[in-house]
Write a protein that holds these residues in place. Structure first.
Motif, PDB file in Angstrom:
ATOM      1  N   THR A   8     -58.184  12.633 -43.072  1.00  0.00           N
ATOM      2  CA  THR A   8     -59.789  12.465 -42.910  1.00  0.00           C
ATOM      3  C   THR A   8     -60.646  13.908 -43.143  1.00  0.00           C
ATOM      4  O   THR A   8     -61.181  14.050 -43.769  1.00  0.00           O
ATOM      5  CB  THR A   8     -59.981  12.466 -40.739  1.00  0.00           C
ATOM      6  OG1 THR A   8     -59.151  11.414 -41.259  1.00  0.00           O
ATOM      7  CG2 THR A   8     -61.177  12.198 -41.316  1.00  0.00           C
ATOM      8  N   ARG A   9     -59.807  15.020 -42.790  1.00  0.00           N
ATOM      9  CA  ARG A   9     -60.360  16.442 -43.302  1.00  0.00           C
ATOM     10  C   ARG A   9     -60.571  16.415 -44.717  1.00  0.00           C
ATOM     11  O   ARG A   9     -61.378  17.706 -44.918  1.00  0.00           O
ATOM     12  CB  ARG A   9     -58.992  17.295 -42.412  1.00  0.00           C
ATOM     13  CG  ARG A   9     -59.334  18.382 -42.341  1.00  0.00           C
ATOM     14  CD  ARG A   9     -60.476  18.796 -41.472  1.00  0.00           C
ATOM     15  NE  ARG A   9     -61.376  20.108 -42.165  1.00  0.00           N
ATOM     16  CZ  ARG A   9     -62.427  21.026 -42.696  1.00  0.00           C
ATOM     17  NH1 ARG A   9     -62.514  19.817 -43.387  1.00  0.00           N
ATOM     18  NH2 ARG A   9     -62.370  22.718 -42.371  1.00  0.00           N
TER      19      ARG A   9
ATOM     20  N   LEU B  98     -51.133  25.758 -41.427  1.00  0.00           N
ATOM     21  CA  LEU B  98     -51.500  24.759 -41.883  1.00  0.00           C
ATOM     22  C   LEU B  98     -53.117  25.272 -42.244  1.00  0.00           C
ATOM     23  O   LEU B  98     -54.067  24.631 -42.847  1.00  0.00           O
ATOM     24  CB  LEU B  98     -51.738  24.106 -40.406  1.00  0.00           C
ATOM     25  CG  LEU B  98     -50.666  22.923 -40.123  1.00  0.00           C
ATOM     26  CD1 LEU B  98     -50.800  22.259 -38.731  1.00  0.00           C
ATOM     27  CD2 LEU B  98     -50.981  22.043 -41.436  1.00  0.00           C
ATOM     28  N   ARG B  99     -53.658  25.753 -41.323  1.00  0.00           N
ATOM     29  CA  ARG B  99     -55.857  25.978 -41.264  1.00  0.00           C
ATOM     30  C   ARG B  99     -55.588  26.393 -42.555  1.00  0.00           C
ATOM     31  O   ARG B  99     -56.760  26.415 -43.702  1.00  0.00           O
ATOM     32  CB  ARG B  99     -56.429  26.529 -39.666  1.00  0.00           C
ATOM     33  CG  ARG B  99     -56.445  25.555 -38.881  1.00  0.00           C
ATOM     34  CD  ARG B  99     -57.496  25.835 -38.287  1.00  0.00           C
ATOM     35  NE  ARG B  99     -56.999  25.058 -36.956  1.00  0.00           N
ATOM     36  CZ  ARG B  99     -57.581  24.620 -35.966  1.00  0.00           C
ATOM     37  NH1 ARG B  99     -57.834  25.785 -35.639  1.00  0.00           N
ATOM     38  NH2 ARG B  99     -57.109  24.066 -34.829  1.00  0.00           N
TER      39      ARG B  99
ATOM     40  N   LYS C  82     -51.771  10.539 -39.707  1.00  0.00           N
ATOM     41  CA  LYS C  82     -51.584  10.896 -37.953  1.00  0.00           C
ATOM     42  C   LYS C  82     -52.052  12.557 -37.989  1.00  0.00           C
ATOM     43  O   LYS C  82     -52.378  13.342 -36.631  1.00  0.00           O
ATOM     44  CB  LYS C  82     -50.377  10.759 -37.928  1.00  0.00           C
ATOM     45  CG  LYS C  82     -49.972  11.034 -36.392  1.00  0.00           C
ATOM     46  CD  LYS C  82     -48.415  11.120 -36.082  1.00  0.00           C
ATOM     47  CE  LYS C  82     -47.756  11.467 -34.477  1.00  0.00           C
ATOM     48  NZ  LYS C  82     -46.171  10.842 -34.200  1.00  0.00           N
ATOM     49  N   THR C  83     -51.603  13.609 -39.204  1.00  0.00           N
ATOM     50  CA  THR C  83     -51.989  15.044 -38.704  1.00  0.00           C
ATOM     51  C   THR C  83     -52.834  14.798 -39.259  1.00  0.00           C
ATOM     52  O   THR C  83     -53.974  15.846 -38.835  1.00  0.00           O
ATOM     53  CB  THR C  83     -51.662  15.439 -40.008  1.00  0.00           C
ATOM     54  OG1 THR C  83     -51.733  15.012 -41.379  1.00  0.00           O
ATOM     55  CG2 THR C  83     -49.802  15.585 -39.297  1.00  0.00           C
ATOM     56  N   GLY C  84     -54.424  14.219 -39.396  1.00  0.00           N
ATOM     57  CA  GLY C  84     -56.412  14.283 -39.655  1.00  0.00           C
ATOM     58  C   GLY C  84     -56.100  15.032 -40.669  1.00  0.00           C
ATOM     59  O   GLY C  84     -57.630  15.338 -41.268  1.00  0.00           O
ATOM     60  N   ILE C  85     -54.857  14.856 -41.802  1.00  0.00           N
ATOM     61  CA  ILE C  85     -55.308  16.166 -42.996  1.00  0.00           C
ATOM     62  C   ILE C  85     -55.898  14.366 -44.289  1.00  0.00           C
ATOM     63  O   ILE C  85     -56.879  15.229 -44.430  1.00  0.00           O
ATOM     64  CB  ILE C  85     -53.773  15.987 -43.707  1.00  0.00           C
ATOM     65  CG1 ILE C  85     -52.979  17.231 -43.528  1.00  0.00           C
ATOM     66  CG2 ILE C  85     -54.024  16.420 -45.515  1.00  0.00           C
ATOM     67  CD1 ILE C  85     -52.167  17.178 -43.673  1.00  0.00           C
TER      68      ILE C  85
ATOM     69  N   TYR D 219     -55.087   6.191 -36.616  1.00  0.00           N
ATOM     70  CA  TYR D 219     -55.270   7.174 -36.324  1.00  0.00           C
ATOM     71  C   TYR D 219     -56.226   7.483 -37.347  1.00  0.00           C
ATOM     72  O   TYR D 219     -57.048   8.078 -37.234  1.00  0.00           O
ATOM     73  CB  TYR D 219     -53.978   7.956 -37.374  1.00  0.00           C
ATOM     74  CG  TYR D 219     -52.688   7.813 -36.807  1.00  0.00           C
ATOM     75  CD1 TYR D 219     -52.914   8.481 -35.227  1.00  0.00           C
ATOM     76  CD2 TYR D 219     -51.271   7.408 -37.310  1.00  0.00           C
ATOM     77  CE1 TYR D 219     -51.557   8.197 -34.515  1.00  0.00           C
ATOM     78  CE2 TYR D 219     -50.054   7.011 -36.156  1.00  0.00           C
ATOM     79  CZ  TYR D 219     -50.294   7.675 -36.017  1.00  0.00           C
ATOM     80  OH  TYR D 219     -49.239   7.817 -34.492  1.00  0.00           O
TER      81      TYR D 219
ATOM     82  N   PRO E 290     -49.950  25.949 -36.636  1.00  0.00           N
ATOM     83  CA  PRO E 290     -51.387  25.738 -36.779  1.00  0.00           C
ATOM     84  C   PRO E 290     -51.789  26.837 -37.839  1.00  0.00           C
ATOM     85  O   PRO E 290     -53.221  26.484 -38.414  1.00  0.00           O
ATOM     86  CB  PRO E 290     -52.024  25.317 -35.039  1.00  0.00           C
ATOM     87  CG  PRO E 290     -50.793  25.753 -34.355  1.00  0.00           C
ATOM     88  CD  PRO E 290     -49.622  26.231 -35.055  1.00  0.00           C
TER      89      PRO E 290
ATOM     90  N   THR F   3     -44.597   0.526 -39.025  1.00  0.00           N
ATOM     91  CA  THR F   3     -45.151   1.815 -38.709  1.00  0.00           C
ATOM     92  C   THR F   3     -45.389   2.800 -40.194  1.00  0.00           C
ATOM     93  O   THR F   3     -45.000   3.863 -39.914  1.00  0.00           O
ATOM     94  CB  THR F   3     -43.687   2.741 -38.073  1.00  0.00           C
ATOM     95  OG1 THR F   3     -42.746   2.224 -38.438  1.00  0.00           O
ATOM     96  CG2 THR F   3     -43.859   2.502 -36.606  1.00  0.00           C
TER      97      THR F   3
ATOM     98  N   ILE G 172     -40.276  24.802 -37.851  1.00  0.00           N
ATOM     99  CA  ILE G 172     -40.951  25.486 -36.126  1.00  0.00           C
ATOM    100  C   ILE G 172     -42.622  25.654 -37.472  1.00  0.00           C
ATOM    101  O   ILE G 172     -43.708  25.335 -37.813  1.00  0.00           O
ATOM    102  CB  ILE G 172     -40.658  25.696 -35.552  1.00  0.00           C
ATOM    103  CG1 ILE G 172     -40.315  25.259 -34.489  1.00  0.00           C
ATOM    104  CG2 ILE G 172     -41.941  26.566 -34.834  1.00  0.00           C
ATOM    105  CD1 ILE G 172     -38.850  26.846 -33.954  1.00  0.00           C
TER     106      ILE G 172
ATOM    107  N   GLU H 257     -43.408  16.958 -43.493  1.00  0.00           N
ATOM    108  CA  GLU H 257     -44.157  18.369 -42.287  1.00  0.00           C
ATOM    109  C   GLU H 257     -45.998  18.805 -43.071  1.00  0.00           C
ATOM    110  O   GLU H 257     -45.742  18.475 -44.294  1.00  0.00           O
ATOM    111  CB  GLU H 257     -43.413  19.492 -41.903  1.00  0.00           C
ATOM    112  CG  GLU H 257     -42.130  19.252 -41.155  1.00  0.00           C
ATOM    113  CD  GLU H 257     -42.241  18.492 -40.022  1.00  0.00           C
ATOM    114  OE1 GLU H 257     -42.800  18.431 -39.318  1.00  0.00           O
ATOM    115  OE2 GLU H 257     -41.695  17.991 -40.001  1.00  0.00           O
TER     116      GLU H 257
ATOM    117  N   LEU I 259     -54.640  24.399 -45.576  1.00  0.00           N
ATOM    118  CA  LEU I 259     -56.050  23.435 -46.161  1.00  0.00           C
ATOM    119  C   LEU I 259     -57.106  23.869 -46.613  1.00  0.00           C
ATOM    120  O   LEU I 259     -57.758  23.682 -47.360  1.00  0.00           O
ATOM    121  CB  LEU I 259     -56.170  23.233 -44.605  1.00  0.00           C
ATOM    122  CG  LEU I 259     -57.650  21.767 -44.307  1.00  0.00           C
ATOM    123  CD1 LEU I 259     -56.586  20.879 -44.515  1.00  0.00           C
ATOM    124  CD2 LEU I 259     -58.151  21.830 -42.990  1.00  0.00           C
TER     125      LEU I 259
END
Lengths: 336, 368
Positions: free
Chosen positions: B55-56, B13-14, B50-53, B364, B10, B354, B5, B228, B17
């Motif tokens: 792009t970010r 994660l942030r 998928k997680t947007g990592i 994504y 989040p 996939t 978990i 993850e 990042l």
């Protein structure tokens, strides 16, 4: 005593008569409708809603339901999310020669139970039997009709920036329940299908709240596909918050193993609502106090309206945004 | 479960990042450019998208998708041959879901299925043994694609078939190995890679030590990582730390799954049944000893020996999957991407799988 369905059951003769009498009428009742070739119902509204759906789910029995229950809930929900009060349902059965009568009785019984729960009557039906191999066990078609009360009309055109998107509970349960029931995948979970008739809950909402713009049931294609279609039709942008979307841990785990995205998995007892932000507390209160909406949550909002191209954006937990599209290709055949 | 978990929390994660961006900026200041990292594994590519990592991070770290999707690296001729096998009606073809939709030069297995050919999707290759037992009058062929993660399971089917004395089960092997393709990429010098994010699942089988050659022979670092989002960010962070300190080593950041020597049982199983084999890679060509073939004593389970299928040279399309799997171009640089080639009507395998880079970008990262 006949144990299995034979082609003679579909010939229209004595065996057909017995099948209708002993299986269908026994469970569905409504003898008054059997005297004529068509069922006749009294209208008490100026607007009528009609929907039809075919059910081919595999397997026929799954945790939380079976094809019979699904054939009622699916059609009831299609009426209910359109603002209609479901009244009556017709049921057509295509049976494979050799289908066990005992299973048919179980399926018909669960249809009758669910119809009773939803407060609709099954008023007409038809049965055909085809040779072995022509269908896989049993397929059902149901057509539902409902009346729309003047006060229950939905006004999607009133959608405006700031309106909230609500989902009535956890996402993807039906999809994973079906996958687990298909033993070939070797996946074991305790996840039950969410299949349930939402009409009483939605009617209570329409009765008590004014600001519900539109409702959808995210069945095949899941939450993503439903919202993408809605946004395209209504020319608006929805921004979803990934971490707000309620997903069971078991569903998330199963998705990780199988490479599925829960936002694309089918639901059979959930509703998506777009609601005036001033009515949010009231809507959540009603939903969360009902067994079928206790996990309801706000998952996003309308950020743009009157756009040429409607779209759905998803804010991921790291704070970046990606666009959601319709389900493309094959995910799970014969999910409902 | 608690542990897992936290891996998608989040707040963590942030913060992770931010830490990665800070370190990447430091790198940029010192070296005058942003760091270039390759994620070898297709599942990592999907997770980054998928997680947007991805792009970010795009202005801070260049993440190149590597050759880690088994469907994508399979060359067109192998795909055509596997599809051609379906023509005979006495056969049941078993394979993984993605393979069914991969377009061959003439048709896909999905199309063959609509014509009534018996093609079955299995999640576990061992299911095909059951199918072989239930259909003794039919030839059951498993289309065996995959990297080291999958190969032991393919071999396990042979062991099972041998135990059960099955004579109607074979594998059409087109497996691929990670080390030879990494060597080819590094020798080719078409792209400069500062460090590798190494595949978690493959490492479970091969072990941490299997990547020592990167350090000893190429002087390049790598971090073995899980899937993850927090793990992925932590791996990038650790790799950047290495690049900044100048220390070169392989870090095992997926310790709860990966051992130094990998899965000994799986390795022994592969050793018993398989010999090295020269395999053709999509867009790259044949790489020496980059795959496996069944040893001669197990030839009765080898579909390539049992069935003789010949196909024409595949017709050329504008598909650039070959360059995409090597990280030479991004999917957006391919003229077909999202125009002629979409997940619904794919032209190349990278759009089907996939784990495919094109599918990841389409699903994504596409904005329009």
């Amino acid at each position: 005593m006949v144990q299995r369905i034979s082609l003679t059951h579909g010939e229209g003769g004595e065996l057909t008569h017995r099948l209708i009498k002993d299986v269908f009428i026994k469970s569905f009742g409504n003898l008054q409708h059997t005297q004529l070739d068509a069922a006749i119902i009294k209208l008490n509204a100026s607007k009528l809603a009609v929907t039809t759906d075919c059910y081919v789910v595999k397997p026929l029995f799954f945790p939380g339901g079976d094809i019979g229950k699904l054939a009622i809930t699916g059609t009831v929900n299609d009426l209910a999310v359109s603002g209609a009060t479901p009244q009556a349902i017709t049921a057509g059965f295509i049976l494979e020669e050799g289908f066990p009568l005992r299973q048919l009785k179980l399926i018909v019984k669960s249809m009758a139970e669910e119809a009773k729960k939803a407060g609709v009557s099954i008023i007409a039906g038809d049965t055909k039997v085809v040779e072995k191999g022509s269908v896989d066990g049993l397929f059902i078609n149901t057509t539902g009709i409902g009346f729309i009360k003047e006060t229950h009309q939905l006004y999607p055109e009133n959608i405006s920036v700031g309106d909230m998107v609500i989902v009535s509970g956890t996402v993807g349960d039906h999809g994973i329940a079906i996958v687990s029931a298909r033993e070939e995948l070797g996946l074991m979970t305790d996840v039950q299908s969410d299949c349930a008739s939402l009409n009483h809950l939605l009617q209570e909402l329409l009765e008590k709240v004014d600001g519900i713009r539109v409702m959808r049931d995210p069945t095949r294609g899941g939450v993503s596909t439903s919202l993408v279609e809605l946004c395209e039709e209504l020319h608006c942008t929805i921004e979803l918050e990934d971490s707000s979307i309620p997903i069971r841990q078991e569903v998330e785990g199963a998705c990780d193993i199988l490479g599925f995205d829960p936002l694309y998995l089918a639901n059979e007892g959930k509703v998506l609502l777009i609601v005036d932000k001033n009515q949010i507390d009231c809507v959540l209160d009603i939903l969360q106090n009902h067994e079928l909406g206790k996990d309801a949550k706000v998952i996003g909002q309308i950020t743009e309206c009157q756009k040429e191209e409607g779209k759905v954006l998803l804010k991921t937990p790291i704070g970046s945004t990606r666009r959601l599209f319709r389900l493309s290709g094959l995910l799970l055949p014969r999910i409902c | 479960m608690e542990h897992l978990i936290h891996l998608s929390n989040p707040i963590i994660l942030r913060k992770s990042l931010e830490a990665v961006i800070q370190l990447a900026e430091q790198y940029k200041k010192e070296k005058g450019r942003i760091p270039v990292l390759m994620e070898v594994c297709g599942s990592h590519t999907m997770a980054f998208a998928k997680t947007g990592i991805k792009t970010r991070l795009k202005d801070h770290v260049r993440l190149i998708a590597g050759p880690g999707c088994p469907v994508c690296v399979t060359d067109q001729k192998s795909i055509d041959t596997m599809i051609e096998l379906s023509r005979d009606t006495n056969r049941i073809l078993c394979t993984f879901g993605d393979m069914v939709r991969v377009p061959g030069s003439k048709f896909s297995l999905m199309e063959a299925k609509t014509e009534g050919k018996d093609i079955r999707v299995v999640y576990s290759p061992l299911d095909s043994i059951k199918i072989a037992e239930e259909n003794p009058e039919k030839e059951v062929i498993f289309l065996g694609i995959g990297f080291e993660t999958t190969i032991p399971i393919l071999v396990a089917t042979i062991q099972e078939a041998e135990k059960k004395g099955l004579t109607n089960y074979t594998i059409w092997m087109t497996t691929k190995l990670v080390e030879p393709i990494l060597r080819t990429l590094l020798n080719g010098k078409e792209i400069n890679i500062d460090g590798f994010l190494l595949p978690g699942h493959v490492s479970v089988v091969t072990g941490k030590n299997s990547f020592d050659f990167l350090v000893k022979e190429y002087g390049i670092s790598g971090v073995i990582t899980g899937f993850e989002p927090v793990e992925l960010l932590r791996a990038i962070y650790k790799l950047l730390q290495q690049l900044l300190s100048g220390k070169i080593e392989i870090i095992n950041d997926y310790k709860y799954m990966v051992k130094n020597d990998g899965n000994i049982v799986a390795k022994k199983l592969m050793e018993k049944y398989l010999d090295y084999h020269d395999e053709a890679w999509r867009g790259i060509g044949v790489i020496q000893n980059s795959g496996f073939i069944l040893k001669p004593e197990y030839a009765i389970f080898d579909a390539k020996k049992k069935f003789h299928v010949s196909v024409e040279e595949p017709r050329k399309t504008k598909c650039r999957c070959g360059e995409i799997i090597q990280g030479v171009i991004t999917p957006e640089e391919c003229i077909l991407f999202s125009r002629g080639c979409t997940p619904l009507f794919p032209i190349g395998p990278c759009m089907v799988s996939t784990e495919g880079t094109c599918a990841a970008h389409y699903q994504y990262m596409k904005e329009g």
